[in-house]
Design an enzyme around this catalytic site. Sequence first.
Site, short mmCIF file in Angstrom:
data_model
loop_
_atom_site.label_atom_id
_atom_site.label_comp_id
_atom_site.label_asym_id
_atom_site.label_seq_id
_atom_site.Cartn_x
_atom_site.Cartn_y
_atom_site.Cartn_z
N ASN A 152 14.44 -21.67 -1.20
CA ASN A 152 14.84 -23.02 -1.57
C ASN A 152 16.19 -23.42 -1.00
O ASN A 152 16.48 -24.60 -0.87
CB ASN A 152 14.88 -23.17 -3.10
CG ASN A 152 15.56 -22.02 -3.79
OD1 ASN A 152 15.14 -20.86 -3.65
ND2 ASN A 152 16.60 -22.29 -4.53
N GLN A 180 8.57 -24.24 -3.02
CA GLN A 180 9.09 -25.07 -1.93
C GLN A 180 8.09 -25.32 -0.81
O GLN A 180 8.39 -26.04 0.14
CB GLN A 180 10.36 -24.42 -1.33
CG GLN A 180 11.53 -24.38 -2.29
CD GLN A 180 12.12 -25.75 -2.61
OE1 GLN A 180 11.92 -26.72 -1.87
NE2 GLN A 180 12.81 -25.86 -3.73
N CYS A 326 20.17 -25.25 -9.41
CA CYS A 326 20.43 -24.53 -10.65
C CYS A 326 21.79 -23.86 -10.62
O CYS A 326 22.41 -23.65 -11.64
CB CYS A 326 19.35 -23.48 -10.88
SG CYS A 326 17.73 -24.08 -10.50
N1 PLP Z 1 11.37 -21.46 -7.56
C1 PLP Z 1 11.97 -22.11 -6.55
C2 PLP Z 1 11.90 -21.55 -5.17
C3 PLP Z 1 12.63 -23.32 -6.79
O1 PLP Z 1 13.21 -23.97 -5.79
C4 PLP Z 1 12.66 -23.82 -8.11
C5 PLP Z 1 13.41 -25.06 -8.43
O2 PLP Z 1 14.50 -25.29 -7.93
C6 PLP Z 1 12.00 -23.11 -9.12
C7 PLP Z 1 11.37 -21.93 -8.81
C8 PLP Z 1 11.97 -23.61 -10.53
O3 PLP Z 1 11.05 -24.67 -10.67
P1 PLP Z 1 11.13 -25.66 -11.93
O4 PLP Z 1 12.28 -26.58 -11.68
O5 PLP Z 1 9.81 -26.37 -11.94
O6 PLP Z 1 11.31 -24.81 -13.14
#
Ligand code: PLP
Length: 396
Positions: A152, A180, A326
Amino acid sequence: MNDLIYLDHAATTPLDSAVLDAMLPFLRENFGSASTLYSIGRAASEAVEEARISVARLINASPEEVYFTSGGTESDVWVMFGVPSAKEKKGRHIITSKIEHKAVLEPCKILEKRGYTVTYLDVDSNGLVDVDELAASITDETVLISIMHANNEIGTIEPVEEIGRIAQEKGIHFHTDTVQTVGHIPVDAPSIGCNSLAISAHKLYGPKGVGVMYIRKGSRVDRLMPGGGQENNRRAGTHNVPGIVGLGKAAELAGERMPSEAEETTRLRDALISGIESRIKDIRLNGDRIKRIPNNVNFSFEGVEGESLILLMDMNGICVSSGSACTSGSLDPSHVLMALGLRHEQAHGSLRMTLGKDNTMPQIEKVLDTLPGIVNKLREMSPLYSGECCPGGGCK
Ligand code: PLP
């Protein structure tokens, strides 16, 4: 969005208006629970099943292999706990990489405290996992391999098909986080050879708070959410019907638009990368140049602080990010950029720009007109930067 230039599609995408239209009846007149027998409930349940078919079609799975969750995080966490628990008798070893999303890495830390051994594979300077190293780290105790499809932050696409083959040969559950990639590049679950994959609706122009876990038929994954018997008794909780309907519509649209959208975002991405490289010196493109998803641009700028870059770009109406959504807000450097071998200052001086279907070439040109001046300004003030700001040093 008027004149705003939104370049943070890896964090979240705007809700498609056709998706909203599909959702609205299930927020208004068809508000019934999908588990009830009367007509508005049946309408909801039929809509959930239609959405299941749309998502299944997008990843070449069968509808019975699609389980609705609250998003990418839940899907990842479900498998990270559900597989080790289902395979407790086989062993207590997990393989993952240092650049996974926190939704994979945080459960790993918890599992380590519970006595599991986790191998965190290194990546090369472009973010690629070494498949031979992965194969060599498998033991008789290995119960789960979790490697993301594309990262990501840096957009690097991992060799998931090769990993899937190895995992299948050894009979080990292979999970891949496709948050992604689904809806942006082809994701064919059987060809990847994974046992499970995670999807998030809000990364493909769907609503937030809904996602999917694909679980290949016959794969053992214990429940994360016990309760009512929803989702074939594997994921309890009253269905988020509007969200699921939105995800179904988003999946349908993504399937139709993917080839043209991927081509156009690749064109914009390459223009942005080459434009930055020709205008700004002392920079590093993070992520693999070739094995890269169509919408990702990530650079480190020597002597510049990512947060300042974001704020100045925002003052110019351009939304960008300095790492994963995040982790921004934290002062720790990105674990992904550190795993590539970057110095702390380089990791702090990074900027991620992720494109979407509504971006245009004039917007890219505006970014290219704006960014060099901002970088120069910050470098002039920076005690960390001793080089010439621009080719020839004419800016000083
Ligand atoms: N995995 C990846 C690679 C992500 O980019 C994200 C979100 O940024 C997530 C998991 C988490 O997804 P969600 O926001 O639907 O909880």
